[in-house]
Design a protein around this motif. Structure first.
Motif, PDB file in Angstrom:
ATOM      1  N   ASP A 162      48.441 -43.681   1.032  1.00 20.42           N
ATOM      2  CA  ASP A 162      47.544 -44.875   0.763  1.00 20.42           C
ATOM      3  C   ASP A 162      45.958 -44.590   0.994  1.00 20.42           C
ATOM      4  OD1 ASP A 162      49.851 -46.266  -0.246  1.00 20.42           O
ATOM      5  OD2 ASP A 162      50.176 -46.994   1.847  1.00 20.42           O
ATOM      6  N   VAL A 163      45.942 -44.093   2.030  1.00 14.35           N
ATOM      7  CA  VAL A 163      44.439 -43.507   2.155  1.00 14.35           C
ATOM      8  C   VAL A 163      44.020 -42.755   1.240  1.00 14.35           C
ATOM      9  CG1 VAL A 163      42.826 -42.330   4.048  1.00 14.35           C
ATOM     10  CG2 VAL A 163      44.411 -44.079   4.849  1.00 14.35           C
ATOM     11  N   VAL A 164      44.723 -41.563   0.687  1.00 15.37           N
ATOM     12  CA  VAL A 164      44.259 -40.720  -0.168  1.00 15.37           C
ATOM     13  C   VAL A 164      44.072 -41.412  -1.303  1.00 15.37           C
ATOM     14  CG1 VAL A 164      44.917 -38.690  -1.360  1.00 15.37           C
ATOM     15  CG2 VAL A 164      45.454 -38.526   1.120  1.00 15.37           C
ATOM     16  N   MET A 165      44.898 -42.228  -1.877  1.00 13.23           N
ATOM     17  CA  MET A 165      44.755 -42.741  -3.249  1.00 13.23           C
ATOM     18  C   MET A 165      43.465 -43.914  -3.201  1.00 13.23           C
ATOM     19  SD  MET A 165      47.174 -41.250  -4.852  1.00 13.23           S
ATOM     20  CE  MET A 165      46.942 -42.135  -6.503  1.00 13.23           C
ATOM     21  N   SER A 166      43.402 -44.699  -2.031  1.00 11.27           N
ATOM     22  CA  SER A 166      42.132 -45.338  -1.971  1.00 11.27           C
ATOM     23  C   SER A 166      40.865 -44.362  -2.077  1.00 11.27           C
ATOM     24  CB  SER A 166      42.204 -46.050  -0.731  1.00 11.27           C
ATOM     25  OG  SER A 166      43.203 -47.149  -0.543  1.00 11.27           O
ATOM     26  N   ALA A 167      41.056 -43.493  -1.485  1.00  8.04           N
ATOM     27  CA  ALA A 167      39.816 -42.539  -1.543  1.00  8.04           C
ATOM     28  C   ALA A 167      39.492 -42.063  -2.881  1.00  8.04           C
ATOM     29  CB  ALA A 167      39.722 -41.371  -0.644  1.00  8.04           C
ATOM     30  N   LEU A 168      40.504 -41.736  -3.791  1.00 12.04           N
ATOM     31  CA  LEU A 168      40.459 -41.232  -5.212  1.00 12.04           C
ATOM     32  C   LEU A 168      39.955 -42.399  -5.778  1.00 12.04           C
ATOM     33  CD1 LEU A 168      43.449 -38.826  -5.283  1.00 12.04           C
ATOM     34  CD2 LEU A 168      40.891 -38.221  -4.829  1.00 12.04           C
ATOM     35  N   LYS A 169      40.600 -43.502  -5.624  1.00 17.24           N
ATOM     36  CA  LYS A 169      40.070 -44.742  -6.484  1.00 17.24           C
ATOM     37  C   LYS A 169      38.623 -45.033  -6.381  1.00 17.24           C
ATOM     38  CE  LYS A 169      41.312 -49.529  -7.348  1.00 17.24           C
ATOM     39  NZ  LYS A 169      42.115 -50.491  -6.850  1.00 17.24           N
ATOM     40  N   ASN A 170      38.239 -44.793  -5.021  1.00 17.08           N
ATOM     41  CA  ASN A 170      36.771 -45.247  -4.751  1.00 17.08           C
ATOM     42  C   ASN A 170      36.017 -44.152  -5.741  1.00 17.08           C
ATOM     43  OD1 ASN A 170      37.361 -47.342  -3.347  1.00 17.08           O
ATOM     44  ND2 ASN A 170      37.156 -46.283  -1.325  1.00 17.08           N
ATOM     45  N   GLN A 171      36.350 -42.972  -5.714  1.00 16.85           N
ATOM     46  CA  GLN A 171      35.508 -41.664  -6.408  1.00 16.85           C
ATOM     47  C   GLN A 171      35.609 -42.002  -8.061  1.00 16.85           C
ATOM     48  OE1 GLN A 171      33.495 -39.739  -4.992  1.00 16.85           O
ATOM     49  NE2 GLN A 171      34.171 -40.947  -3.087  1.00 16.85           N
ATOM     50  N   LYS A 172      36.804 -42.382  -8.507  1.00 22.59           N
ATOM     51  CA  LYS A 172      36.901 -42.449  -9.907  1.00 22.59           C
ATOM     52  C   LYS A 172      37.049 -43.801 -10.650  1.00 22.59           C
ATOM     53  CE  LYS A 172      39.897 -40.218 -13.484  1.00 22.59           C
ATOM     54  NZ  LYS A 172      41.081 -39.432 -13.654  1.00 22.59           N
ATOM     55  N   GLY A 173      37.434 -44.893  -9.829  1.00 23.85           N
ATOM     56  CA  GLY A 173      37.700 -46.234 -10.316  1.00 23.85           C
ATOM     57  C   GLY A 173      38.859 -46.483 -10.486  1.00 23.85           C
ATOM     58  N   ALA A 174      39.638 -45.697 -11.097  1.00 30.01           N
ATOM     59  CA  ALA A 174      41.195 -45.866 -11.295  1.00 30.01           C
ATOM     60  C   ALA A 174      41.900 -44.532 -11.268  1.00 30.01           C
ATOM     61  CB  ALA A 174      41.511 -46.829 -12.678  1.00 30.01           C
ATOM     62  N   VAL A 175      43.051 -44.370 -10.646  1.00 27.23           N
ATOM     63  CA  VAL A 175      43.569 -43.163 -10.770  1.00 27.23           C
ATOM     64  C   VAL A 175      44.968 -43.251 -11.574  1.00 27.23           C
ATOM     65  CG1 VAL A 175      44.954 -41.392  -9.115  1.00 27.23           C
ATOM     66  CG2 VAL A 175      42.961 -42.580  -8.292  1.00 27.23           C
ATOM     67  N   GLN A 176      45.004 -42.398 -12.594  1.00 24.76           N
ATOM     68  CA  GLN A 176      46.072 -42.333 -13.271  1.00 24.76           C
ATOM     69  C   GLN A 176      46.996 -41.389 -12.825  1.00 24.76           C
ATOM     70  OE1 GLN A 176      46.459 -44.388 -16.215  1.00 24.76           O
ATOM     71  NE2 GLN A 176      44.553 -45.294 -15.996  1.00 24.76           N
ATOM     72  N   ILE A 177      48.396 -41.813 -13.067  1.00 24.33           N
ATOM     73  CA  ILE A 177      49.559 -40.780 -12.466  1.00 24.33           C
ATOM     74  C   ILE A 177      50.060 -40.391 -13.782  1.00 24.33           C
ATOM     75  CG2 ILE A 177      51.839 -40.496 -11.242  1.00 24.33           C
ATOM     76  CD1 ILE A 177      50.461 -43.006  -9.536  1.00 24.33           C
ATOM     77  N   GLU A 178      50.077 -39.034 -14.128  1.00 19.33           N
ATOM     78  CA  GLU A 178      50.562 -38.471 -15.186  1.00 19.33           C
ATOM     79  C   GLU A 178      51.924 -37.834 -14.971  1.00 19.33           C
ATOM     80  OE1 GLU A 178      49.858 -34.494 -18.028  1.00 19.33           O
ATOM     81  OE2 GLU A 178      48.368 -35.625 -17.157  1.00 19.33           O
ATOM     82  N   LYS A 179      52.875 -38.263 -15.638  1.00 18.42           N
ATOM     83  CA  LYS A 179      54.426 -37.561 -15.387  1.00 18.42           C
ATOM     84  C   LYS A 179      54.541 -36.120 -15.962  1.00 18.42           C
ATOM     85  CE  LYS A 179      56.643 -41.680 -14.250  1.00 18.42           C
ATOM     86  NZ  LYS A 179      57.713 -41.689 -13.281  1.00 18.42           N
ATOM     87  N   LEU A 180      54.940 -35.425 -15.341  1.00 18.23           N
ATOM     88  CA  LEU A 180      55.519 -34.243 -15.864  1.00 18.23           C
ATOM     89  C   LEU A 180      57.008 -33.927 -15.672  1.00 18.23           C
ATOM     90  CD1 LEU A 180      52.752 -31.892 -13.805  1.00 18.23           C
ATOM     91  CD2 LEU A 180      52.694 -32.950 -16.168  1.00 18.23           C
TER      92      LEU A 180
END
Length: 167
Positions: A148-166
């Motif tokens: 959750d901390v990692v995703m929050s940090a990424l969200k703060n950098q990008k605005g929204a984090v998209q999760i791409e399914k592979l």
């Protein structure tokens, strides 16, 4: 002549302010964005040497950091629980380890155990992983053990984090 000078002045101002490069040689890369890939139906079997290879296309920068998380279940509210890799389990059959390594063009996730991992299909079959690509400058002071901390940090950098399914 005055109009040409004015036009050249305006173009010069915009051209000289387009990047951040100070006199000390420090450069901040503002165009590398974090990415998150979800890989499901991962099966660790003997014929695949109990490993899963995930190609990265396009290749990542050498300064980027790769984090891998395994879906270990859900909480009481139905939210996914993501545990960081590497991780070790002490099971009645013996010890089981998830680990990974990465290069600029691939991530390899390993399952290692002191017993035949297929005995624990809840750990060896139909696994789901999230591969998180983090720019090095973001990862410097990041608690990578907390999803959750990692995703929050990424969200703060990008605005929204998209999760791409592979697959």
């Amino acid at each position: 002549m005055k109009k040409i000078f004015l036009l050249l002045s305006i173009v010069s101002v915009f051209g000289l302010t387009s990047c951040n490069n100070d006199d000390n040689g420090n450069y901040t890369d503002y165009d590398t964005y974090p990415e998150v890939f979800e890989v499901d139906n991962v099966n660790f079997v003997a014929s695949g040497n109990y490993q899963a290879l995930v190609p990265l296309n396009p290749k990542i920068y050498s300064s980027d950091v790769v984090l891998v998380y395994r879906l270990s279940g859900t909480n009481q509210l139905g939210n996914d629980i993501w545990e960081p890799i590497p991780t070790t389990y002490n099971l009645p059959q013996g010890q089981l380890n998830y680990n990974f390594d990465f290069s600029q063009d691939e991530v390899v996730i390993y399952l290692d155990a002191t017993f035949d991992p297929i005995e624990r299909q809840d750990f060896s079959l139909n696994q789901v992983f999230r591969i998180v690509l983090v720019p090095g400058w973001v990862a410097q002071n990041l608690d990578s053990n907390n999803y959750d901390v990692v995703m929050s940090a990424l969200k703060n950098q990008k605005g929204a984090v998209q999760i791409e399914k592979l697959n």
